[in-house]
Design a protein around this motif. Structure first.
Motif, PDB file in Angstrom:
ATOM      1  N   TYR A  14       0.830  -1.212   0.000  1.00 17.74           N
ATOM      2  CA  TYR A  14       0.000   0.000   0.000  1.00 17.74           C
ATOM      3  C   TYR A  14       0.862   1.259   0.000  1.00 17.74           C
ATOM      4  O   TYR A  14       0.511   2.256  -0.628  1.00 17.74           O
ATOM      5  N   TRP A  15       1.960   1.230   0.715  1.00 16.48           N
ATOM      6  CA  TRP A  15       2.821   2.404   0.823  1.00 16.48           C
ATOM      7  C   TRP A  15       3.342   2.829  -0.546  1.00 16.48           C
ATOM      8  O   TRP A  15       3.385   4.007  -0.896  1.00 16.48           O
ATOM      9  N   PHE A  16       3.746   1.817  -1.339  1.00 13.97           N
ATOM     10  CA  PHE A  16       4.342   2.124  -2.642  1.00 13.97           C
ATOM     11  C   PHE A  16       3.358   1.974  -3.804  1.00 13.97           C
ATOM     12  O   PHE A  16       3.711   2.264  -4.942  1.00 13.97           O
ATOM     13  N   GLY A  17       2.141   1.506  -3.521  1.00 12.22           N
ATOM     14  CA  GLY A  17       1.170   1.317  -4.590  1.00 12.22           C
ATOM     15  C   GLY A  17       1.526   0.158  -5.501  1.00 12.22           C
ATOM     16  O   GLY A  17       1.322   0.228  -6.712  1.00 12.22           O
ATOM     17  N   ASN A  18       2.059  -0.909  -4.939  1.00  9.81           N
ATOM     18  CA  ASN A  18       2.410  -2.101  -5.706  1.00  9.81           C
ATOM     19  C   ASN A  18       1.267  -3.112  -5.634  1.00  9.81           C
ATOM     20  O   ASN A  18       0.980  -3.660  -4.576  1.00  9.81           O
TER      21      ASN A  18
ATOM     22  N   VAL B 167      -1.779  -2.527  -5.713  1.00 11.83           N
ATOM     23  CA  VAL B 167      -2.962  -1.847  -5.168  1.00 11.83           C
ATOM     24  C   VAL B 167      -2.798  -0.351  -5.429  1.00 11.83           C
ATOM     25  O   VAL B 167      -1.703   0.114  -5.728  1.00 11.83           O
ATOM     26  N   VAL B 168      -3.878   0.383  -5.271  1.00 12.17           N
ATOM     27  CA  VAL B 168      -3.785   1.846  -5.345  1.00 12.17           C
ATOM     28  C   VAL B 168      -3.018   2.315  -4.109  1.00 12.17           C
ATOM     29  O   VAL B 168      -3.282   1.866  -2.991  1.00 12.17           O
ATOM     30  N   LYS B 169      -2.047   3.182  -4.322  1.00 16.01           N
ATOM     31  CA  LYS B 169      -1.238   3.716  -3.213  1.00 16.01           C
ATOM     32  C   LYS B 169      -2.160   4.328  -2.154  1.00 16.01           C
ATOM     33  O   LYS B 169      -3.039   5.118  -2.482  1.00 16.01           O
ATOM     34  N   ASP B 170      -1.953   3.938  -0.902  1.00 17.59           N
ATOM     35  CA  ASP B 170      -2.814   4.415   0.181  1.00 17.59           C
ATOM     36  C   ASP B 170      -1.991   4.406   1.468  1.00 17.59           C
ATOM     37  O   ASP B 170      -1.844   3.372   2.124  1.00 17.59           O
ATOM     38  N   GLU B 171      -1.453   5.573   1.823  1.00 18.94           N
ATOM     39  CA  GLU B 171      -0.565   5.646   2.988  1.00 18.94           C
ATOM     40  C   GLU B 171      -1.290   5.369   4.296  1.00 18.94           C
ATOM     41  O   GLU B 171      -0.696   4.830   5.227  1.00 18.94           O
ATOM     42  N   LEU B 172      -2.573   5.724   4.392  1.00 16.95           N
ATOM     43  CA  LEU B 172      -3.325   5.428   5.616  1.00 16.95           C
ATOM     44  C   LEU B 172      -3.491   3.923   5.806  1.00 16.95           C
ATOM     45  O   LEU B 172      -3.356   3.407   6.918  1.00 16.95           O
ATOM     46  N   GLU B 173      -3.795   3.233   4.715  1.00 17.87           N
ATOM     47  CA  GLU B 173      -3.940   1.774   4.778  1.00 17.87           C
ATOM     48  C   GLU B 173      -2.586   1.138   5.112  1.00 17.87           C
ATOM     49  O   GLU B 173      -2.503   0.213   5.914  1.00 17.87           O
ATOM     50  N   ALA B 174      -1.522   1.653   4.519  1.00 19.25           N
ATOM     51  CA  ALA B 174      -0.177   1.164   4.827  1.00 19.25           C
ATOM     52  C   ALA B 174       0.125   1.354   6.308  1.00 19.25           C
ATOM     53  O   ALA B 174       0.597   0.438   6.993  1.00 19.25           O
ATOM     54  N   TYR B 175      -0.169   2.544   6.801  1.00 18.13           N
ATOM     55  CA  TYR B 175       0.080   2.875   8.207  1.00 18.13           C
ATOM     56  C   TYR B 175      -0.687   1.933   9.132  1.00 18.13           C
ATOM     57  O   TYR B 175      -0.148   1.413  10.107  1.00 18.13           O
ATOM     58  N   LYS B 176      -1.947   1.679   8.791  1.00 20.24           N
ATOM     59  CA  LYS B 176      -2.774   0.765   9.588  1.00 20.24           C
ATOM     60  C   LYS B 176      -2.095  -0.598   9.701  1.00 20.24           C
ATOM     61  O   LYS B 176      -1.964  -1.144  10.798  1.00 20.24           O
ATOM     62  N   TRP B 177      -1.646  -1.141   8.555  1.00 19.87           N
ATOM     63  CA  TRP B 177      -1.034  -2.480   8.581  1.00 19.87           C
ATOM     64  C   TRP B 177       0.301  -2.471   9.320  1.00 19.87           C
ATOM     65  O   TRP B 177       0.621  -3.420  10.031  1.00 19.87           O
ATOM     66  N   PHE B 178       1.081  -1.397   9.187  1.00 25.16           N
ATOM     67  CA  PHE B 178       2.339  -1.313   9.937  1.00 25.16           C
ATOM     68  C   PHE B 178       2.063  -1.268  11.445  1.00 25.16           C
ATOM     69  O   PHE B 178       2.764  -1.905  12.234  1.00 25.16           O
ATOM     70  N   LEU B 179       1.040  -0.504  11.831  1.00 23.76           N
ATOM     71  CA  LEU B 179       0.690  -0.425  13.257  1.00 23.76           C
ATOM     72  C   LEU B 179       0.282  -1.795  13.801  1.00 23.76           C
ATOM     73  O   LEU B 179       0.707  -2.188  14.892  1.00 23.76           O
ATOM     74  N   LEU B 180      -0.539  -2.505  13.045  1.00 22.65           N
ATOM     75  CA  LEU B 180      -1.005  -3.827  13.485  1.00 22.65           C
ATOM     76  C   LEU B 180       0.162  -4.800  13.585  1.00 22.65           C
ATOM     77  O   LEU B 180       0.267  -5.551  14.555  1.00 22.65           O
ATOM     78  N   SER B 181       1.037  -4.783  12.596  1.00 19.80           N
ATOM     79  CA  SER B 181       2.206  -5.664  12.603  1.00 19.80           C
ATOM     80  C   SER B 181       3.169  -5.296  13.728  1.00 19.80           C
ATOM     81  O   SER B 181       3.637  -6.160  14.475  1.00 19.80           O
TER      82      SER B 181
END
Length: 197
Positions: free
Chosen positions: A139-143, A145-159
């Motif tokens: 999500y962070w780089f849009g690979n 999927v459509v790039k989505d920094e909030l979604e990336a952040y959510k997954w990093f927080l959970l991990s």
């Protein structure tokens, strides 16, 4: 050699010889890591294969890993994908993450980031911290999927909350690109995801 390891080996071998897949998996692990026996990766693969051939998802994942890394067998990424897929199709999260990894980097299969995201998501939704971090990267780089920094952040927080060190390192990197309200929203999304599990 610990006495407990020897008794475990004596208990496991008859069950493994009788076809108990959990015993076969555990016996393979003992040979793999030299617990109670001399480390022997070839013997480990033999026992993993016996369990994997009977459909044990953990053994299929471990066998895939052995082919992936060339441990106890010749390195063969195509064969690794085959075993990861067998375990992943049974819903085994660790194998789903590894299958995603293989697609993300084109190892043993044609590179396909959309397919990688699909498998990462399956594992991430089961709470696998590595898959959550990997999905965050996508999500962070849009690979795939459509790039989505909030979604990336959510997954990093959970991990990261599960102790994943790579995710913990990525959190401050992505936070510097987010506003305070975006950080708060990402944290809310992570809490919301956790509350549904």
């Amino acid at each position: 050699m610990a006495e407990d390891d020897v008794s475990t080996l004596d208990e496991l071998r008859p069950r493994a010889d009788q076809g108990d897949t959990d015993a076969q998996l555990n016996l393979g692990a003992m040979y793999d890591f030299g617990i109670g026996v001399a480390k022997d990766e070839v013997e480990a693969v033999k026992w993993y294969r016996k369990a994997a051939d009977q459909g044990n998802a953990k053994a299929q994942n471990w066998l895939g890993g052995r082919y992936d890394n060339g441990q106890g067998v010749a390195k063969d990424e195509v064969e690794a994908v085959k075993w990861y897929r067998k375990a992943a199709d049974q819903g085994y999260a660790k194998a789903q993450n590894w299958l995603g990894w293989m697609y993300a980097y084109g190892r043993g299969v044609a590179k396909d980031e959309v397919e990688a995201v699909k498998w990462y998501r399956k594992a991430a939704d089961q709470g696998d911290d590595y898959a959550q971090c990997n999905l965050g990267v996508m999500y962070w780089f849009g690979n795939g999927v459509v790039k989505d920094e909030l979604e990336a952040y959510k997954w990093f927080l959970l991990s990261g909350a599960q102790g994943n060190e790579l995710a913990k390192k990525k959190i401050p990197l992505i936070e510097k690109d987010l506003t305070a309200s975006q950080r708060a929203e990402g944290q809310r999304l992570a809490r919301e995801w956790k509350s549904k599990k």
